[in-house]
Motif scaffolding. Structure first.
Motif, short mmCIF file in Angstrom:
data_model
loop_
_atom_site.label_atom_id
_atom_site.label_comp_id
_atom_site.label_asym_id
_atom_site.label_seq_id
_atom_site.Cartn_x
_atom_site.Cartn_y
_atom_site.Cartn_z
N SER A 93 0.83 -1.20 0.00
CA SER A 93 0.00 0.00 0.00
C SER A 93 0.87 1.26 0.00
O SER A 93 0.57 2.24 -0.69
CB SER A 93 -0.92 -0.01 1.22
N LYS A 94 1.95 1.23 0.77
CA LYS A 94 2.85 2.37 0.84
C LYS A 94 3.54 2.62 -0.49
O LYS A 94 3.64 3.76 -0.94
CB LYS A 94 3.89 2.12 1.95
N ARG A 95 3.99 1.49 -1.12
CA ARG A 95 4.64 1.64 -2.43
C ARG A 95 3.66 2.20 -3.45
O ARG A 95 4.00 3.05 -4.28
CB ARG A 95 5.20 0.29 -2.90
N SER A 96 2.43 1.71 -3.39
CA SER A 96 1.39 2.18 -4.31
C SER A 96 1.13 3.67 -4.11
O SER A 96 1.01 4.44 -5.07
CB SER A 96 0.09 1.40 -4.09
N THR A 97 1.05 4.08 -2.83
CA THR A 97 0.83 5.50 -2.52
C THR A 97 1.99 6.36 -3.02
O THR A 97 1.78 7.43 -3.60
CB THR A 97 0.66 5.69 -1.01
N ASN A 98 3.21 5.87 -2.80
CA ASN A 98 4.38 6.62 -3.27
C ASN A 98 4.39 6.74 -4.79
O ASN A 98 4.75 7.79 -5.34
CB ASN A 98 5.67 5.93 -2.80
N TYR A 99 3.97 5.65 -5.44
CA TYR A 99 3.92 5.63 -6.91
C TYR A 99 2.91 6.66 -7.41
O TYR A 99 3.20 7.45 -8.33
CB TYR A 99 3.55 4.23 -7.38
N ILE A 100 1.75 6.68 -6.78
CA ILE A 100 0.69 7.62 -7.17
C ILE A 100 1.14 9.06 -6.91
O ILE A 100 0.93 9.95 -7.74
CB ILE A 100 -0.62 7.32 -6.42
N ASN A 101 1.78 9.27 -5.76
CA ASN A 101 2.27 10.61 -5.44
C ASN A 101 3.31 11.09 -6.44
O ASN A 101 3.32 12.26 -6.84
CB ASN A 101 2.86 10.64 -4.03
N ALA A 102 4.19 10.16 -6.86
CA ALA A 102 5.22 10.51 -7.85
C ALA A 102 4.58 10.90 -9.18
O ALA A 102 5.00 11.86 -9.84
CB ALA A 102 6.18 9.33 -8.05
N ILE A 103 3.55 10.15 -9.58
CA ILE A 103 2.85 10.45 -10.83
C ILE A 103 2.18 11.83 -10.73
O ILE A 103 2.23 12.63 -11.66
CB ILE A 103 1.80 9.36 -11.15
N ASN A 104 1.55 12.11 -9.58
CA ASN A 104 0.90 13.40 -9.39
C ASN A 104 1.90 14.56 -9.45
O ASN A 104 1.59 15.64 -9.97
CB ASN A 104 0.15 13.43 -8.06
N VAL A 105 3.10 14.31 -8.92
CA VAL A 105 4.16 15.34 -8.99
C VAL A 105 4.54 15.60 -10.44
O VAL A 105 4.71 16.76 -10.85
CB VAL A 105 5.39 14.90 -8.17
N VAL A 106 4.64 14.53 -11.24
CA VAL A 106 4.96 14.68 -12.66
C VAL A 106 3.88 15.49 -13.37
O VAL A 106 4.16 16.42 -14.15
CB VAL A 106 5.14 13.31 -13.34
N PHE A 107 2.62 15.15 -13.08
CA PHE A 107 1.51 15.91 -13.67
C PHE A 107 1.56 17.37 -13.24
O PHE A 107 1.33 18.28 -14.05
CB PHE A 107 0.17 15.29 -13.28
N TYR A 108 1.85 17.60 -11.98
CA TYR A 108 1.86 18.96 -11.45
C TYR A 108 2.98 19.78 -12.09
O TYR A 108 2.77 20.95 -12.48
CB TYR A 108 2.04 18.92 -9.93
N ILE A 109 4.16 19.19 -12.24
CA ILE A 109 5.27 19.89 -12.88
C ILE A 109 4.93 20.18 -14.35
O ILE A 109 5.23 21.27 -14.87
CB ILE A 109 6.57 19.06 -12.79
N SER A 110 4.28 19.22 -15.00
CA SER A 110 3.84 19.44 -16.39
C SER A 110 2.88 20.62 -16.46
O SER A 110 2.98 21.46 -17.37
CB SER A 110 3.15 18.18 -16.93
N LEU A 111 1.98 20.70 -15.49
CA LEU A 111 1.03 21.82 -15.44
C LEU A 111 1.77 23.14 -15.27
O LEU A 111 1.45 24.13 -15.96
CB LEU A 111 0.06 21.60 -14.28
N LEU A 112 2.74 23.18 -14.38
CA LEU A 112 3.50 24.42 -14.15
C LEU A 112 4.18 24.89 -15.44
O LEU A 112 4.18 26.09 -15.75
CB LEU A 112 4.54 24.22 -13.05
N LEU A 113 4.72 23.95 -16.19
CA LEU A 113 5.36 24.30 -17.46
C LEU A 113 4.34 24.80 -18.48
O LEU A 113 4.61 25.74 -19.23
CB LEU A 113 6.13 23.10 -18.02
N LEU A 114 3.17 24.17 -18.49
CA LEU A 114 2.13 24.54 -19.46
C LEU A 114 1.60 25.95 -19.22
O LEU A 114 1.16 26.62 -20.16
CB LEU A 114 0.97 23.54 -19.39
N VAL A 115 1.65 26.43 -17.98
CA VAL A 115 1.15 27.78 -17.70
C VAL A 115 2.27 28.81 -17.69
O VAL A 115 2.01 30.01 -17.88
CB VAL A 115 0.36 27.83 -16.37
N ALA A 116 3.52 28.38 -17.46
CA ALA A 116 4.63 29.33 -17.32
C ALA A 116 5.24 29.73 -18.66
O ALA A 116 5.65 30.88 -18.84
CB ALA A 116 5.72 28.74 -16.43
N LEU A 117 5.29 28.81 -19.62
CA LEU A 117 6.04 29.04 -20.85
C LEU A 117 5.29 29.77 -21.96
O LEU A 117 5.93 30.45 -22.77
CB LEU A 117 6.56 27.70 -21.39
#
Length: 835
Positions: free
Chosen positions: A16-40
């Protein structure tokens, strides 16, 4: 058994912990992608052009497709709030309008844009799901505007060569349009002042101060009068929106940044217009250091203010406000003599200032002024004063032009009469010749029969750079830009009357305005976002926009009244004032036609929705019994995302093929150009210009090969081009020329005449029509068909009547071209020979 159970539970917890970490990592990737999409986006010419925006739509859609798949797997909703449905309704209105569009390609393009904006809104609503992420997103947007300011200022200094960033003494920056740059900088300067109050870290506050200085410095020298006028009201709104105990902070920090900016602002013109514009960097650094220090010092003052009683705090605000008002009054009213001069070593050149004065029409006025003029070398004149009348359209008509040659010291007067349509005067003071100089000490204007109604003319502001002063002087509803915008709106309503319910589709104004304009002007934008939506989508789109804005306002009011903590209140204030700022300026300009600004806007709206969602989730009692996941909606987002990926990729590919076709066409490699245009048409079948280019290359090949099938295909493609854009006068004229050159006289003349009908105020269109009639008449005359020759030559002569009839309806008549006059005269002479 107990050991086995414990081991099993441990394994489950680890998984469960690994799954949560995996999901959190994916969300971070999405969030960084969002930041680039609005900043550039601001750095790619504001995403105004398809070759930058279409790839952005594709990338955003790919991110949304993957993200929506994750949402479906996790059974988390994408669409759940009323504001979500309201945002989708705007897409729906644009989609419906495509079935009634006068330019289907532009309409499809607008649908894709709004899908992209709403995608960004969904990503922000769900990914910026806590205070820290919202704070980071707002900081990224502020940093993006800081970069825009930086590029603009370095362009003025000559260090950055960004095309269109510094033009005509105005900062356009990466948007290549000064007013949009001003709108973007103003919105996130206001957000910045909210964020200064958010953080407790004094060093971070100081860095915000540096950002604010850079934003303010560039913002001032965009010379955008509308943005200047709006700023005080928007700043007051920010103070009202801020939570209690924090309302004083933005104002105090603003004063600090203004003080830090004062000297760099005063030095700007003399540096960038001097021999060493690079020295502007020194003043940028001075301003940054001063802003850093002042903001840091002010942070201590704010802390003291927050600890004292409310009454004392209010008193301090009032005192600072009064002092600021007095300082502002001094800046705007302190006058010094105006000196214009040329040394003996300077080349002759026009040095002038222009001042505007509101007056009555059809009245005698007196201009009185004190002057000291020198003309030691007996040049033609020492100074010139030109008085122009400006009407409702701000069209200039010279009333008086006084050239004074003599060396003189004392008082002079000029008497003149305003015209029947005069709304204001433009008075220009000029010095031209080397070795001459003039100093105007005072200048007044008053009606001859009422000397008591005197108006002072501010010749030179002591504390303002001249380009800023001249723009302030020109703030008026009768200025050229203001009166022109009013005319756009009037002409826009003419279009609306013909397309009231569903509009004329995306790009309606650019496709139709030539037919409806009251005088000949050239603009592809309405300069009013809400007018644009009305013309594009009609009453249906207007209803969708009202629904969206009402839901947005209700969300803000609900959050403002809700029990949210002080940090959330500040974030709410920041996002709200940014939204209001962008919408307010877009009501008088075309900022939201530059997609980078609209992406930023929908990001801010997404923040409002994110705070609303977070508040709803905290209220567990209210959430019970509410359906939190609707798979159909998420699948809908996924399907739309996939469709948009393919469409945006296809249109982007078509654009690249068309650009290559243009390159080969310029080198006269027609077969290669034809192949690339053919590919462009296959990837973007709705683009009329691609089809016309394809048809013209086919026609060129058919003329050489005499191949009937190629000729037929050329005719088909050119005809389809006109069918796709039936109000494009250029395409109509090209199709008419094609038919005429291939012996289809009736069809050819029909489309040349249509080119005049859809753009009746352009004199060159009548030249094309007269020339077509004349050539057809001469063709029949050469074939000894005098009756037909006479018929068409008479039509060539009658073009003059057509032109005069159309021109009589114009509020700014244009002269017929000399070539048209010559064609008509030649036709008359030939007719005499026939008769």
């Amino acid at each position: 058994m107990a050991q086995k159970a414990a081991k099993k539970n441990k394994v489950t917890i680890n998984v469960s912990k690994r799954s949560t970490n995996y999901i959190n990592a994916i969300n971070v990737v999405f969030y960084i992608s969002l930041l680039l999409l609005v900043a550039l986006p601001p750095y790619f010419r504001g995403m105004y052009f398809d070759n930058e925006f279409l790839p952005t739509i594709c990338i955003t859609s790919v991110v949304v497709v993957i993200w929506s798949l994750m949402k479906i797997i996790k059974k988390e909703p994408i669409i759940s709030e009323r504001l979500d449905y309201a945002a989708i309704s705007i897409i729906g209105a644009y989609l419906i309008s495509t079935f009634f569009a006068v330019n289907i390609r532009s309409a499809i393009g607008e649908v894709l844009k709004y899908v992209d904006y709403v995608f960004v809104y969904f990503l922000v609503s769900r990914l910026a799901n806590d205070k820290k992420k919202i704070w980071i997103l707002l900081n990224v947007l502020v940093l993006s505007s800081f970069g825009v300011a930086f590029v603009g200022l370095l362009s003025a200094a000559g260090y950055v060569n960004y095309n269109g960033s510094w033009v005509g003494g105005r900062i356009n920056s990466t948007f290549q349009y000064a007013n949009t740059a001003a709108s973007f900088l103003m919105a996130f300067l206001l957000v910045n002042f909210a964020l200064i109050s958010y953080t407790k870290n004094r060093y971070l506050k100081a860095l915000y101060g540096v950002e604010a200085f850079m934003q303010l410095y560039a913002y001032v020298f965009t010379l955008s009068r509308g943005a200047w006028v709006m700023f005080p009201f928007l700043f007051l709104f920010l103070i009202i929106m801020m939570p209690k105990g924090k309302r004083v902070e933005p104002f105090v920090y603003l004063i600090g940044v203004i003080i830090a900016s004062a000297l760099p602002i005063l030095k700007f013109n003399s540096v960038v217009n001097g021999p060493k514009p690079h020295n502007l960097v020194m003043w940028i650094l001075v301003g940054c250091i001063l802003a850093l220090l002042f903001t840091y010092i002010v942070s201590f003052l704010v802390e003291v203010v927050n600890k004292i009683s409310l009454k004392i705090g209010i008193s301090i605000i009032v005192i600072v406000g009064v002092l600021s008002t007095v300082a502002g009054y001094m800046v705007l009213t302190t006058e010094v003599p105006l000196t214009l001069s040329h040394s003996q070593n300077e080349a002759d050149s026009g040095k002038s200032v222009i001042r505007f004065v509101d007056v009555d029409a059809d009245r005698i006025y007196v201009l009185k002024y004190d002057v000291i003029s020198k003309n030691d070398d007996n040049k033609d004149w020492a100074y010139d004063i030109t008085i122009e009348s400006r009407n409702d359209l701000d069209q200039p008509t010279k009333i008086k032009d006084v050239y004074d040659k003599e060396a003189f010291s004392g008082e002079k007067t000029i008497e003149f009469s305003t015209l029947k349509d005069t709304k204001r005067l433009a008075i220009t003071f000029t010095n031209y010749f080397k070795g001459t100089s003039v100093t105007f000490d005072k200048a007044y204007i008053y009606p001859k029969n009422d000397p008591s109604a005197v108006q002072n003319i501010m010749l030179k502001y002591k504390y303002l750079p001249e380009n800023v002063a001249s723009r302030i002087q020109d703030i008026s509803l009768t200025s050229h830009s203001s009166s022109e915008r009013m005319q756009f709106y009037k002409d826009g309503f003419k279009i609306f009357k013909d397309y009231p319910l569903f509009g004329a589709g995306g790009g309606a104004w650019a496709s139709l305005y030539f037919k409806y304009q009251s005088y000949l002007y050239w603009t592809t934008q309405t300069h009013n976002y809400f007018m644009q939506v009305l013309l594009d989508t009609g009453l249906v789109g207007a209803a969708a926009m009202i629904f969206f804005l009402v839901m947005l306002i209700l969300s803000v009011i609900k959050l403002y009244k809700a029990e949210i903590d002080i940090d959330e209140s500040i974030l709410l204030a920041a996002a709200t004032v940014g939204i209001l700022s962008i919408y307010a300026h877009a009501a008088m300009d075309f900022d939201l036609s530059l997609s980078a600004v609209t992406i930023a806007l929908y990001s801010l709206i997404g923040i409002i929705n994110s705070i609303s969602i977070g508040k709803a989730h905290k209220n567990i009692a209210a959430a019970k019994g509410k359906k939190s996941y609707t798979g159909y909606y998420s699948f809908g987002v996924l399907i739309v995302g996939i469709v948009v990926v393919f469409m945006s990729f296809s249109l982007s590919t078509a654009l690249r093929y068309a650009e290559k076709g243009d390159q080969f066409a310029k080198t006269n490699n027609i077969p290669q150009a034809m192949q690339y245009y053919k590919s462009a048409v296959s990837y973007d079948p709705w683009n009329a210009k691609y089809r016309m280019s394809y048809g013209q290359t086919l026609a060129s090949i058919a003329d050489q090969t005499k191949d009937a099938a190629t000729y037929q295909e050329a005719m088909t493609q050119e005809q389809k081009a006109v069918d796709l854009e039936p109000f494009n006068s250029q395409l109509l004229a090209q199709l008419g020329a094609f038919y005429l050159s291939h012996g289809q006289i009736d069809n050819g003349l029909k489309y040349v005449k249509k080119a005049v009908d859809v753009q009746p105020l352009r004199p060159e269109n009548y030249q094309q029509l007269a020339d077509a009639y004349n050539k057809v008449g001469m063709f029949y005359l050469q074939n000894n068909d005098k009756a037909k020759a006479k018929e068409y030559l008479e039509k060539a002569v009658d073009v003059e009547n057509l032109f005069n009839k159309a021109n009589s309806k114009s509020e700014e008549p244009k002269p017929m071209t000399d070539v048209t006059k010559q064609i008509i005269q030649n036709s008359k002479e030939v007719l005499k020979g026939i008769q």
